[in-house]
Design a protein around this motif. Sequence first.
Motif, short mmCIF file in Angstrom:
data_model
loop_
_atom_site.label_atom_id
_atom_site.label_comp_id
_atom_site.label_asym_id
_atom_site.label_seq_id
_atom_site.Cartn_x
_atom_site.Cartn_y
_atom_site.Cartn_z
N GLY A 218 -0.21 1.22 -3.15
CA GLY A 218 -1.27 0.32 -3.58
C GLY A 218 -2.06 -0.25 -2.40
O GLY A 218 -3.29 -0.34 -2.45
N ASN A 219 -1.35 -0.62 -1.34
CA ASN A 219 -2.03 -1.16 -0.17
C ASN A 219 -2.88 -0.11 0.55
O ASN A 219 -3.93 -0.42 1.11
N VAL A 220 -2.43 1.14 0.52
CA VAL A 220 -3.24 2.20 1.11
C VAL A 220 -4.57 2.31 0.36
O VAL A 220 -5.64 2.36 0.97
N TYR A 221 -4.51 2.30 -0.96
CA TYR A 221 -5.75 2.41 -1.74
C TYR A 221 -6.61 1.16 -1.60
O TYR A 221 -7.84 1.25 -1.55
N ASN B 165 0.96 2.46 4.55
CA ASN B 165 1.70 3.66 4.98
C ASN B 165 3.11 3.31 5.43
O ASN B 165 4.07 4.01 5.10
N LEU B 166 3.23 2.22 6.16
CA LEU B 166 4.55 1.77 6.61
C LEU B 166 5.42 1.40 5.42
O LEU B 166 6.58 1.80 5.34
N GLN B 167 4.87 0.65 4.46
CA GLN B 167 5.63 0.26 3.28
C GLN B 167 6.04 1.49 2.46
O GLN B 167 7.18 1.57 1.99
N ALA B 168 5.10 2.42 2.28
CA ALA B 168 5.41 3.60 1.48
C ALA B 168 6.50 4.44 2.14
O ALA B 168 7.43 4.90 1.47
N ALA B 169 6.41 4.63 3.45
CA ALA B 169 7.43 5.40 4.15
C ALA B 169 8.79 4.70 4.09
O ALA B 169 9.81 5.34 3.83
N THR B 170 8.78 3.40 4.29
CA THR B 170 10.03 2.64 4.24
C THR B 170 10.62 2.68 2.83
O THR B 170 11.83 2.89 2.65
N GLY B 171 9.76 2.50 1.83
CA GLY B 171 10.23 2.55 0.44
C GLY B 171 10.78 3.90 0.06
O GLY B 171 11.78 4.01 -0.66
N LEU C 179 8.86 -1.02 -3.25
CA LEU C 179 8.21 -1.05 -1.94
C LEU C 179 7.30 0.16 -1.76
O LEU C 179 6.20 0.04 -1.22
N PHE C 180 7.77 1.31 -2.25
CA PHE C 180 6.94 2.52 -2.17
C PHE C 180 5.64 2.33 -2.95
O PHE C 180 4.55 2.62 -2.45
N LYS C 181 5.72 1.80 -4.18
CA LYS C 181 4.53 1.57 -5.00
C LYS C 181 3.60 0.55 -4.35
O LYS C 181 2.38 0.70 -4.37
N ALA C 182 4.17 -0.51 -3.78
CA ALA C 182 3.36 -1.52 -3.10
C ALA C 182 2.63 -0.89 -1.91
O ALA C 182 1.46 -1.19 -1.67
#
Length: 126
Positions: free
Chosen positions: A85-88, A65-71, A79-82
């Motif tokens: 992916g990490n959320v899933y 969630n942090l990566q997606a929001a930052t991306g 970064l958003f895609k990563a």
Amino acid sequence: AGVGNVYKGYGTEFAGDYVKAVTEGRRLLNAEESEAAPADDEATRSLLWGEGLQALGQGEKAVGNLQAATGFWTKNPALFKAGVGNVYKGYGTEFAGDYVKAVTEGRRLLDAEESEAAQADDEATR
């Protein structure tokens, strides 16, 4: 500035969730080593591994969630895609923990029923 601070707050909250989840997972795994009775050692270890996986999954989701929001806010699609992916992956890890925990609890219930049935048979034959 207000919107940016709101999203910084979300990032801080996600980071806190991650630290809490990892710490809880480590605590559970350490408790497994120190508190397991010899008879329940395998069942306790499996149950705590399940809880540890659940905590790890929560941590992965928080980081994602942090990566997606930052991306999203920095317009960084990689970064958003990563992050997504990490959320899933976090959901998958948490599901695996749920499965391990459910199977272990089911085994404990079956073992308890078998021991109660054995005691009832012993009392019936007396």
